[in-house]
Motif scaffolding. Structure first.
Motif, PDB file in Angstrom:
ATOM      1  N   LYS A 239       0.820  -1.217   0.000  1.00 34.43           N
ATOM      2  CA  LYS A 239       0.000   0.000   0.000  1.00 34.43           C
ATOM      3  C   LYS A 239       0.854   1.268   0.000  1.00 34.43           C
ATOM      4  CE  LYS A 239      -4.032  -2.143   0.680  1.00 34.43           C
ATOM      5  NZ  LYS A 239      -5.371  -1.952   0.371  1.00 34.43           N
ATOM      6  N   ALA A 240       2.114   1.159   0.439  1.00 25.56           N
ATOM      7  CA  ALA A 240       3.005   2.327   0.442  1.00 25.56           C
ATOM      8  C   ALA A 240       3.487   2.652  -0.974  1.00 25.56           C
ATOM      9  CB  ALA A 240       4.205   2.072   1.352  1.00 25.56           C
ATOM     10  N   GLN A 241       3.424   1.675  -1.874  1.00 25.52           N
ATOM     11  CA  GLN A 241       3.940   1.865  -3.227  1.00 25.52           C
ATOM     12  C   GLN A 241       2.861   2.240  -4.244  1.00 25.52           C
ATOM     13  OE1 GLN A 241       7.265   1.648  -3.958  1.00 25.52           O
ATOM     14  NE2 GLN A 241       7.576   1.361  -1.770  1.00 25.52           N
ATOM     15  N   VAL A 242       1.579   2.064  -3.845  1.00 22.58           N
ATOM     16  CA  VAL A 242       0.485   2.348  -4.780  1.00 22.58           C
ATOM     17  C   VAL A 242      -0.569   3.219  -4.091  1.00 22.58           C
ATOM     18  CG1 VAL A 242       0.763   0.216  -6.103  1.00 22.58           C
ATOM     19  CG2 VAL A 242      -0.796   0.258  -4.185  1.00 22.58           C
ATOM     20  N   LYS A 243      -1.343   3.886  -4.878  1.00 27.43           N
ATOM     21  CA  LYS A 243      -2.432   4.715  -4.368  1.00 27.43           C
ATOM     22  C   LYS A 243      -3.724   3.915  -4.525  1.00 27.43           C
ATOM     23  CE  LYS A 243      -4.969   8.566  -3.789  1.00 27.43           C
ATOM     24  NZ  LYS A 243      -5.454   8.952  -2.534  1.00 27.43           N
ATOM     25  N   ASP A 244      -4.551   3.884  -3.469  1.00 28.46           N
ATOM     26  CA  ASP A 244      -5.861   3.257  -3.543  1.00 28.46           C
ATOM     27  C   ASP A 244      -6.855   4.330  -3.978  1.00 28.46           C
ATOM     28  OD1 ASP A 244      -8.193   1.833  -3.329  1.00 28.46           O
ATOM     29  OD2 ASP A 244      -7.905   1.248  -1.239  1.00 28.46           O
ATOM     30  N   LEU A 245      -7.382   4.184  -5.189  1.00 29.68           N
ATOM     31  CA  LEU A 245      -8.323   5.157  -5.737  1.00 29.68           C
ATOM     32  C   LEU A 245      -9.764   4.906  -5.283  1.00 29.68           C
ATOM     33  CD1 LEU A 245      -7.049   5.498  -9.427  1.00 29.68           C
ATOM     34  CD2 LEU A 245      -6.641   7.029  -7.497  1.00 29.68           C
ATOM     35  N   THR A 246      -9.995   3.837  -4.546  1.00 31.38           N
ATOM     36  CA  THR A 246     -11.356   3.485  -4.155  1.00 31.38           C
ATOM     37  C   THR A 246     -12.048   4.605  -3.378  1.00 31.38           C
ATOM     38  OG1 THR A 246     -10.697   1.155  -4.119  1.00 31.38           O
ATOM     39  CG2 THR A 246     -12.784   1.706  -3.065  1.00 31.38           C
ATOM     40  N   PRO A 247     -11.421   5.196  -2.351  1.00 30.79           N
ATOM     41  CA  PRO A 247     -12.119   6.272  -1.623  1.00 30.79           C
ATOM     42  C   PRO A 247     -12.482   7.468  -2.506  1.00 30.79           C
ATOM     43  CG  PRO A 247     -10.237   5.492  -0.353  1.00 30.79           C
ATOM     44  CD  PRO A 247     -10.145   4.866  -1.712  1.00 30.79           C
ATOM     45  N   ASP A 248     -11.571   7.845  -3.387  1.00 28.56           N
ATOM     46  CA  ASP A 248     -11.852   8.968  -4.284  1.00 28.56           C
ATOM     47  C   ASP A 248     -12.969   8.612  -5.269  1.00 28.56           C
ATOM     48  OD1 ASP A 248      -9.819  10.410  -3.057  1.00 28.56           O
ATOM     49  OD2 ASP A 248      -8.302   9.760  -4.512  1.00 28.56           O
ATOM     50  N   ALA A 249     -12.962   7.394  -5.759  1.00 23.33           N
ATOM     51  CA  ALA A 249     -13.996   6.956  -6.692  1.00 23.33           C
ATOM     52  C   ALA A 249     -15.352   6.864  -5.987  1.00 23.33           C
ATOM     53  CB  ALA A 249     -13.612   5.612  -7.305  1.00 23.33           C
ATOM     54  N   ARG A 250     -15.341   6.425  -4.731  1.00 28.27           N
ATOM     55  CA  ARG A 250     -16.594   6.368  -3.960  1.00 28.27           C
ATOM     56  C   ARG A 250     -17.228   7.756  -3.877  1.00 28.27           C
ATOM     57  NH1 ARG A 250     -17.513   2.008   0.067  1.00 28.27           N
ATOM     58  NH2 ARG A 250     -18.650   3.630   1.178  1.00 28.27           N
ATOM     59  N   LYS A 251     -16.405   8.761  -3.593  1.00 31.17           N
ATOM     60  CA  LYS A 251     -16.912  10.142  -3.514  1.00 31.17           C
ATOM     61  C   LYS A 251     -17.455  10.586  -4.865  1.00 31.17           C
ATOM     62  CE  LYS A 251     -13.778  11.565   0.149  1.00 31.17           C
ATOM     63  NZ  LYS A 251     -12.530  12.275   0.433  1.00 31.17           N
ATOM     64  N   ALA A 252     -16.700  10.331  -5.910  1.00 31.50           N
ATOM     65  CA  ALA A 252     -17.106  10.763  -7.253  1.00 31.50           C
ATOM     66  C   ALA A 252     -18.397  10.072  -7.703  1.00 31.50           C
ATOM     67  CB  ALA A 252     -15.987  10.482  -8.250  1.00 31.50           C
ATOM     68  N   LEU A 253     -18.630   8.867  -7.215  1.00 30.98           N
ATOM     69  CA  LEU A 253     -19.831   8.107  -7.601  1.00 30.98           C
ATOM     70  C   LEU A 253     -20.979   8.280  -6.612  1.00 30.98           C
ATOM     71  CD1 LEU A 253     -17.995   4.867  -8.774  1.00 30.98           C
ATOM     72  CD2 LEU A 253     -19.225   6.499 -10.233  1.00 30.98           C
ATOM     73  N   ASN A 254     -20.811   9.186  -5.655  1.00 35.62           N
ATOM     74  CA  ASN A 254     -21.854   9.484  -4.654  1.00 35.62           C
ATOM     75  C   ASN A 254     -22.244   8.277  -3.805  1.00 35.62           C
ATOM     76  OD1 ASN A 254     -22.079  12.211  -5.510  1.00 35.62           O
ATOM     77  ND2 ASN A 254     -23.326  11.533  -7.228  1.00 35.62           N
ATOM     78  N   ILE A 255     -21.262   7.469  -3.448  1.00 36.35           N
ATOM     79  CA  ILE A 255     -21.495   6.337  -2.557  1.00 36.35           C
ATOM     80  C   ILE A 255     -21.349   6.863  -1.133  1.00 36.35           C
ATOM     81  CG2 ILE A 255     -20.667   4.074  -1.798  1.00 36.35           C
ATOM     82  CD1 ILE A 255     -19.597   3.690  -4.697  1.00 36.35           C
ATOM     83  N   PRO A 256     -22.374   6.700  -0.294  1.00 35.60           N
ATOM     84  CA  PRO A 256     -22.289   7.204   1.084  1.00 35.60           C
ATOM     85  C   PRO A 256     -21.064   6.661   1.815  1.00 35.60           C
ATOM     86  CG  PRO A 256     -24.518   6.461   0.585  1.00 35.60           C
ATOM     87  CD  PRO A 256     -23.651   6.048  -0.573  1.00 35.60           C
ATOM     88  N   ALA A 257     -20.457   7.513   2.622  1.00 35.65           N
ATOM     89  CA  ALA A 257     -19.196   7.186   3.296  1.00 35.65           C
ATOM     90  C   ALA A 257     -19.295   5.934   4.164  1.00 35.65           C
ATOM     91  CB  ALA A 257     -18.724   8.368   4.125  1.00 35.65           C
ATOM     92  N   GLY A 258     -20.378   5.761   4.891  1.00 38.86           N
ATOM     93  CA  GLY A 258     -20.484   4.633   5.807  1.00 38.86           C
ATOM     94  C   GLY A 258     -20.972   3.341   5.180  1.00 38.86           C
ATOM     95  N   ARG A 259     -21.283   3.357   3.900  1.00 42.64           N
ATOM     96  CA  ARG A 259     -21.841   2.174   3.251  1.00 42.64           C
ATOM     97  C   ARG A 259     -20.732   1.195   2.906  1.00 42.64           C
ATOM     98  NH1 ARG A 259     -25.894   1.380  -1.658  1.00 42.64           N
ATOM     99  NH2 ARG A 259     -26.863  -0.486  -0.797  1.00 42.64           N
ATOM    100  N   THR A 260     -20.947  -0.077   3.289  1.00 47.50           N
ATOM    101  CA  THR A 260     -19.948  -1.107   3.026  1.00 47.50           C
ATOM    102  C   THR A 260     -20.597  -2.291   2.329  1.00 47.50           C
ATOM    103  OG1 THR A 260     -20.340  -2.237   5.118  1.00 47.50           O
ATOM    104  CG2 THR A 260     -18.661  -0.486   5.122  1.00 47.50           C
TER     105      THR A 260
END
Length: 186
Positions: free
Chosen positions: A149-170
């Motif tokens: 994880k130190a060598q790559v960026k996880d785009l999932t949180p940014d994509a969740r925001k862009a797709l209007n996925i509620p923060a607490g939804r899993t």
């Protein structure tokens, strides 16, 4: 000879530089499953499946009623009437089997049609984020046994925001929601 070595060294440096791009990961399945559009698609699919089940059930009930009548009255019927009723029962059974086959294909096609724009939107969002961040490669996080994880960026949180996925939804919460809905239907 020196020119060949120099050219080889330059090619090697160019290849090494291009291979050292920025890498990112994304949990694409999470994005697709949690998008609000996926909820709407699931609702439509549940309605279609419910309708198909009701139709199937009514066909089975009709067949059972005809079979019960056949069993009850067959002794009093002439051979011609008995053969006609047996043929009718066979046709009903064939219609039920054909309905089962065709409805499965139809439901699969409907699900594909509903999910296609969802996959496309999620893919386009990840692509935009990757381009904006200057990432050379974006990998599906679930496809790898280990990712530093130190060598790559996880785009999932940014994509969740862009797709209007509620923060607490899993995914776990979604799975519980779907199980509760299934239990209510049963």
């Amino acid at each position: 000879m020196k020119k060949i070595v120099l050219i080889a060294a330059m090619v090697l440096l160019t290849l090494t530089a291009s291979a050292q791009g920025k890498f990112a990961i994304v949990d694409f399945n999470e994005l697709v499953m949690l998008m609000p559009e996926a909820d709407a698609a699931r609702t439509q699919m549940q309605a279609a499946q419910k309708e198909a089940n009701e139709t199937y059930q009514s066909m089975v009930e009709e067949a059972q009623a005809k079979y019960a009548e056949y069993q009850q009255k067959q002794a009093s019927w002439s051979n011609a009437v008995k053969e006609s009723k047996e043929k009718e029962l066979g046709e009903i059974q064939n219609r039920i089997q054909e309905f089962e086959r065709s409805i499965q294909v139809e439901l699969q096609q409907q699900q594909s049609q509903l999910m296609e724009p969802i996959y496309k939107k999620a893919n386009e969002t990840v692509e935009k984020l990757a381009k904006a961040g200057g990432y050379t490669f974006v990998f599906e996080s679930s496809q790898y046994l280990y990712v530093d994880k130190a060598q790559v960026k996880d785009l999932t949180p940014d994509a969740r925001k862009a797709l209007n996925i509620p923060a607490g939804r899993t995914l776990e919460a979604l799975q519980k929601e779907l199980q509760a809905q299934q239990e209510q239907q049963n």
